[in-house]
Design an enzyme around this catalytic site. Structure first.
Site, short mmCIF file in Angstrom:
data_model
loop_
_atom_site.label_atom_id
_atom_site.label_comp_id
_atom_site.label_asym_id
_atom_site.label_seq_id
_atom_site.Cartn_x
_atom_site.Cartn_y
_atom_site.Cartn_z
N GLY A 44 -3.57 -51.30 2.58
CA GLY A 44 -4.05 -51.57 3.93
C GLY A 44 -5.48 -51.09 4.12
O GLY A 44 -6.28 -51.04 3.18
N SER A 45 -5.80 -50.70 5.33
CA SER A 45 -7.17 -50.33 5.66
C SER A 45 -7.64 -49.05 4.99
O SER A 45 -8.83 -48.72 5.06
CB SER A 45 -7.33 -50.19 7.18
N ALA A 46 -6.74 -48.32 4.33
CA ALA A 46 -7.16 -47.14 3.58
C ALA A 46 -8.13 -47.50 2.46
O ALA A 46 -8.88 -46.64 1.97
CB ALA A 46 -5.95 -46.42 3.01
#
Length: 338
Positions: A44-46
């Protein structure tokens, strides 16, 4: 050096022999799988700090370049930003620091499109996602980094072409273990020096080192964005570190990134045909929540990656960031942060 590597649920080693038959039959909680090194998740956005550095280093953008988020890329029905889904509007023009602070999907869809699959995946490889972490543990696994050649080889066997836009926001075919993500964020904290993790001080694998082609100004822009995620009132993790009822870690400036990855439901072989298929029972569903970060900001001494499976509401901020805060608090109390 690995300070802690935790997988939940776990078991009592003192009772392992007695409990083994029930542990191995637990198809839902999977207590014998050490998730930190075995389970590969979409980040994800990590993963956005990695995509940001790739675009900066390749000259796709500069720290001052702005990309306008109107809430979607082409039309309101596809490639939408999370803010459009929630509020019906966009973030407006953002530079890379602001893009990280607000976790703007349109900013990173655009970076992925400009970088392309091949180059973006080459950068993910430099950050270590495509290789086993290097602890020496026999069960550790490499992440999934779908190179352009990998995709082409499979395109005539029912695979859809990869899309760098999805991978730049940590979705699609890209996967990594929590230890991969901790190592990638540690590379940012070390100003672009990749080091494979050390689990034992003597007798373990030789440590791998790579000096990534990243200049200080680009590292600073990304670190500032990660600092704002946690410490600016408009950052996606601010309220989980500084909000009502939260006790901050005194004297420690934290940099971080939240992430929420859409995840396929977990199924078990309920029809006993020896495989998992669409007809099998769904036992867990929800998103994968992430928080990755390092501390302190100007003299990093620890880095961490927190992954929570099958969450409902709240995503990475509500589910993983509070765990990250308590880990950092414990590290401060135990003297790992000075």
């Amino acid at each position: 050096e690995v300070l802690a590597m935790v997988s939940v649920p776990t078991y009592d080693l003192n009772d392992y022999a007695r409990d083994y038959p029930s542990l191995v039959k637990d198809e839902i909680r999977l207590p014998l799988m050490h998730r930190a090194i075995v389970q590969r998740y979409q980040p994800g956005s990590a993963v956005k700090p990695l995509a940001a550095l790739a675009a900066l280093a390749d000259g796709i953008i500069t720290p001052a370049t702005t990309i306008d988020c109107r809430g979607y890329m082409y039309n309101p029905d596809s490639f939408r930003c999370w803010i459009y889904r929630n509020y019906g509007n966009g973030h407006g023009p953002l530079n890379v620091t602001e893009g990280l602070q607000h976790s703007c999907n349109i900013f990173f869809y655009t970076l992925g499109q400009r970088l392309g699959t091949r180059r973006l995946c080459e950068w993910f490889c430099m950050f270590g996602l495509a290789e086993p972490p290097g602890t020496g543990l026999p069960s550790e696994r490499a992440g999934t980094v779908p190179t352009e050649q990998w995709l082409r080889a499979r395109s005539n066997r029912g695979y859809q072409p990869g899309d760098a836009r999805f991978m730049a926001v940590g979705q699609g075919l890209l996967t990594a273990t929590p230890l991969h993500m901790a190592g990638a964020i540690a590379t940012i904290a070390r100003d672009g020096v990749f080091l494979s993790p050390t689990l034992v001080l003597e007798g373990g694998p030789k440590q791998v080192r790579r000096d990534l082609p990243i200049v200080p100004a680009h590292i600073q822009a990304v670190k500032e964005g990660m600092y704002r995620v946690v410490n600016d009132r408009q950052g996606t993790a601010y309220k989980y570190f500084h909000g009502p009822g939260v006790t901050p870690v005194e004297g420690v400036d934290i940099c971080g990134k939240t992430g929420t990855a859409t995840t396929a439901p977990q199924r078990i072989d309920s029809n006993n045909n020896g495989r998992i298929d669409e007809g099998d029972q769904i036992v867990r569903s929800g998103d994968t929540a992430w928080f990755v970060g390092f501390a302190p900001r100007d003299n990093p001494q620890i880095t961490l990656a927190v992954t929570v499976e099958y969450v409902g509401a709240g995503g990475g901020g509500a589910n993983a960031a509070p765990i990250g805060l308590e880990i950092i608090r414990l590290c401060k109390e135990m003297g790992y942060i000075r």
